[in-house]
Design a protein around this motif. Structure first.
Motif, mmCIF file in Angstrom:
data_model
loop_
_atom_site.group_PDB
_atom_site.id
_atom_site.type_symbol
_atom_site.label_atom_id
_atom_site.label_comp_id
_atom_site.label_asym_id
_atom_site.label_seq_id
_atom_site.Cartn_x
_atom_site.Cartn_y
_atom_site.Cartn_z
ATOM 1 N N LYS A 242 -12.715 0.060 4.708
ATOM 2 C CA LYS A 242 -11.280 -0.072 4.448
ATOM 3 C C LYS A 242 -11.075 -0.379 2.973
ATOM 4 C CE LYS A 242 -9.214 -3.987 5.425
ATOM 5 N NZ LYS A 242 -8.531 -5.125 6.059
ATOM 6 N N LEU A 243 -10.121 0.308 2.359
ATOM 7 C CA LEU A 243 -9.665 -0.017 1.011
ATOM 8 C C LEU A 243 -8.344 -0.739 1.158
ATOM 9 C CD1 LEU A 243 -9.524 0.188 -2.112
ATOM 10 C CD2 LEU A 243 -8.475 2.439 -1.796
ATOM 11 N N GLU A 244 -8.250 -1.912 0.547
ATOM 12 C CA GLU A 244 -6.986 -2.642 0.559
ATOM 13 C C GLU A 244 -6.699 -3.172 -0.832
ATOM 14 O OE1 GLU A 244 -4.458 -5.986 3.031
ATOM 15 O OE2 GLU A 244 -6.614 -5.871 3.362
ATOM 16 N N CYS A 245 -5.456 -2.966 -1.275
ATOM 17 C CA CYS A 245 -4.987 -3.512 -2.547
ATOM 18 C C CYS A 245 -3.981 -4.604 -2.243
ATOM 19 C CB CYS A 245 -4.337 -2.421 -3.403
ATOM 20 S SG CYS A 245 -5.463 -1.096 -3.873
ATOM 21 N N ARG A 246 -4.091 -5.705 -2.990
ATOM 22 C CA ARG A 246 -3.167 -6.839 -2.839
ATOM 23 C C ARG A 246 -2.637 -7.222 -4.205
ATOM 24 N NH1 ARG A 246 -2.987 -9.379 1.811
ATOM 25 N NH2 ARG A 246 -4.547 -8.959 3.386
ATOM 26 N N ASN A 247 -1.354 -7.563 -4.254
ATOM 27 C CA ASN A 247 -0.741 -7.999 -5.495
ATOM 28 C C ASN A 247 -1.417 -9.287 -5.961
ATOM 29 O OD1 ASN A 247 1.445 -9.847 -6.891
ATOM 30 N ND2 ASN A 247 1.989 -7.716 -7.290
ATOM 31 N N ILE A 248 -1.747 -9.342 -7.252
ATOM 32 C CA ILE A 248 -2.453 -10.500 -7.808
ATOM 33 C C ILE A 248 -1.659 -11.785 -7.617
ATOM 34 C CG2 ILE A 248 -3.262 -11.576 -9.961
ATOM 35 C CD1 ILE A 248 -3.960 -8.739 -10.943
ATOM 36 N N THR A 249 -0.361 -11.727 -7.808
ATOM 37 C CA THR A 249 0.480 -12.922 -7.758
ATOM 38 C C THR A 249 0.839 -13.337 -6.338
ATOM 39 O OG1 THR A 249 1.432 -12.248 -9.865
ATOM 40 C CG2 THR A 249 2.603 -13.972 -8.658
ATOM 41 N N THR A 250 1.350 -12.384 -5.537
ATOM 42 C CA THR A 250 1.871 -12.735 -4.215
ATOM 43 C C THR A 250 0.855 -12.585 -3.096
ATOM 44 O OG1 THR A 250 2.624 -10.489 -3.727
ATOM 45 C CG2 THR A 250 4.161 -11.941 -4.939
ATOM 46 N N GLN A 251 -0.257 -11.889 -3.365
ATOM 47 C CA GLN A 251 -1.275 -11.568 -2.363
ATOM 48 C C GLN A 251 -0.757 -10.632 -1.263
ATOM 49 O OE1 GLN A 251 -4.650 -12.393 -2.531
ATOM 50 N NE2 GLN A 251 -3.912 -12.848 -4.569
ATOM 51 N N ALA A 252 0.433 -10.076 -1.442
ATOM 52 C CA ALA A 252 0.979 -9.127 -0.465
ATOM 53 C C ALA A 252 0.196 -7.819 -0.530
ATOM 54 C CB ALA A 252 2.457 -8.868 -0.747
ATOM 55 N N SER A 253 -0.058 -7.251 0.620
ATOM 56 C CA SER A 253 -0.784 -5.984 0.686
ATOM 57 C C SER A 253 0.118 -4.866 0.164
ATOM 58 C CB SER A 253 -1.200 -5.703 2.125
ATOM 59 O OG SER A 253 -1.914 -4.498 2.193
ATOM 60 N N THR A 254 -0.425 -4.055 -0.751
ATOM 61 C CA THR A 254 0.355 -2.969 -1.341
ATOM 62 C C THR A 254 -0.197 -1.595 -0.988
ATOM 63 O OG1 THR A 254 -0.946 -3.155 -3.371
ATOM 64 C CG2 THR A 254 1.149 -4.358 -3.294
ATOM 65 N N PHE A 255 -1.426 -1.541 -0.491
ATOM 66 C CA PHE A 255 -2.032 -0.258 -0.114
ATOM 67 C C PHE A 255 -3.185 -0.516 0.833
ATOM 68 C CE2 PHE A 255 -5.060 3.214 -0.539
ATOM 69 C CZ PHE A 255 -4.234 4.324 -0.407
ATOM 70 N N LYS A 256 -3.288 0.326 1.882
ATOM 71 C CA LYS A 256 -4.419 0.261 2.814
ATOM 72 C C LYS A 256 -4.807 1.676 3.207
ATOM 73 C CE LYS A 256 -3.426 -4.058 5.223
ATOM 74 N NZ LYS A 256 -3.148 -4.686 6.518
ATOM 75 N N ALA A 257 -6.102 1.907 3.319
ATOM 76 C CA ALA A 257 -6.617 3.184 3.806
ATOM 77 C C ALA A 257 -8.013 2.956 4.356
ATOM 78 C CB ALA A 257 -6.645 4.218 2.686
ATOM 79 N N GLU A 258 -8.408 3.781 5.312
ATOM 80 C CA GLU A 258 -9.742 3.715 5.889
ATOM 81 C C GLU A 258 -10.438 5.046 5.710
ATOM 82 O OE1 GLU A 258 -9.771 2.397 9.963
ATOM 83 O OE2 GLU A 258 -8.656 0.570 9.488
ATOM 84 N N ALA A 259 -11.765 5.007 5.755
ATOM 85 C CA ALA A 259 -12.560 6.229 5.676
ATOM 86 C C ALA A 259 -13.837 6.034 6.483
ATOM 87 C CB ALA A 259 -12.900 6.559 4.229
ATOM 88 N N VAL A 260 -14.434 7.160 6.886
ATOM 89 C CA VAL A 260 -15.687 7.165 7.629
ATOM 90 C C VAL A 260 -16.723 7.895 6.790
ATOM 91 C CG1 VAL A 260 -16.825 7.931 9.761
ATOM 92 C CG2 VAL A 260 -14.471 7.105 9.827
ATOM 93 N N THR A 261 -17.942 7.371 6.780
ATOM 94 C CA THR A 261 -19.002 7.961 5.959
ATOM 95 C C THR A 261 -19.528 9.255 6.570
ATOM 96 O OG1 THR A 261 -20.662 6.601 7.069
ATOM 97 C CG2 THR A 261 -19.743 5.754 4.999
#
Length: 168
Positions: free
Chosen positions: A59-78
């Motif tokens: 899983k790739l997840e991006c979180r805002n540095i200040t608020t820690q709110a999730s801004t992007f999520k995606a999954e992948a399979v190898t």
């Protein structure tokens, strides 16, 4: 007078180039790539007897540095080589983005380390403002640990001039 015009032309060109860079950052497209392996010796790095894992989920997840709110999520399979690729649209300059292990296809190699010094995640920078020349971002390899070390692990560790670890 000619010098003044040349300076004004240079300043105008720099302004246009900065706006172009800003527009590029807002319309960025990235590809995050990495690999997942089975840590056959439970030492949390790849050795000659580690195996790449087909069918592992990350899983790739991006979180805002200040608020820690999730801004992007995606999954992948190898794939069969243990590699994954995640397309990302947008610039995440104000975020911390991490790849994490989610699911192993192998019940014998499915443990995720919870050691604070060997956290099983890989940070990636997803912004045009970091000096990287390409839109491909490479994440560090991540590994699931086997339940039991393979019998040849002491030999592999000796080859690496590492002390043998006690059996699990």
């Amino acid at each position: 007078m000619a010098k003044c015009q040349a300076v004004l032309l240079l300043v105008a060109a720099l302004c246009v180039l900065s706006l172009a860079g800003f527009a590029q950052a807002k319309n960025s497209h990235y590809k995050v790539q990495g690999t997942v392996y089975c840590d056959t010796c439970r030492i949390q790095f790849i050795t000659r007897i580690s195996t790449m894992m087909e069918g592992a989920t990350v899983k790739l997840e991006c979180r805002n540095i200040t608020t820690q709110a999730s801004t992007f999520k995606a999954e992948a399979v190898t794939d069969k080589l243990g590699m994954y690729s995640i397309p990302v649209d947008g610039d995440f300059e104000d975020d911390i983005c991490e790849i994490q292990l989610l699911k192993s296809p192998d019940s014998e190699c499915s443990e995720i380390s919870h050691d604070v010094y060997a956290k099983q995640s890989a940070k990636v920078s997803l912004t045009a403002n970091n000096g990287e020349a390409t839109d491909t971002r490479s994440a560090n390899a991540l590994g699931f640990m086997r339940k039991e070390r393979l019998p040849q692990c002491p030999e592999v560790l000796k080859e690496l001039d590492l002390f043998d670890l006690p059996a699990n």
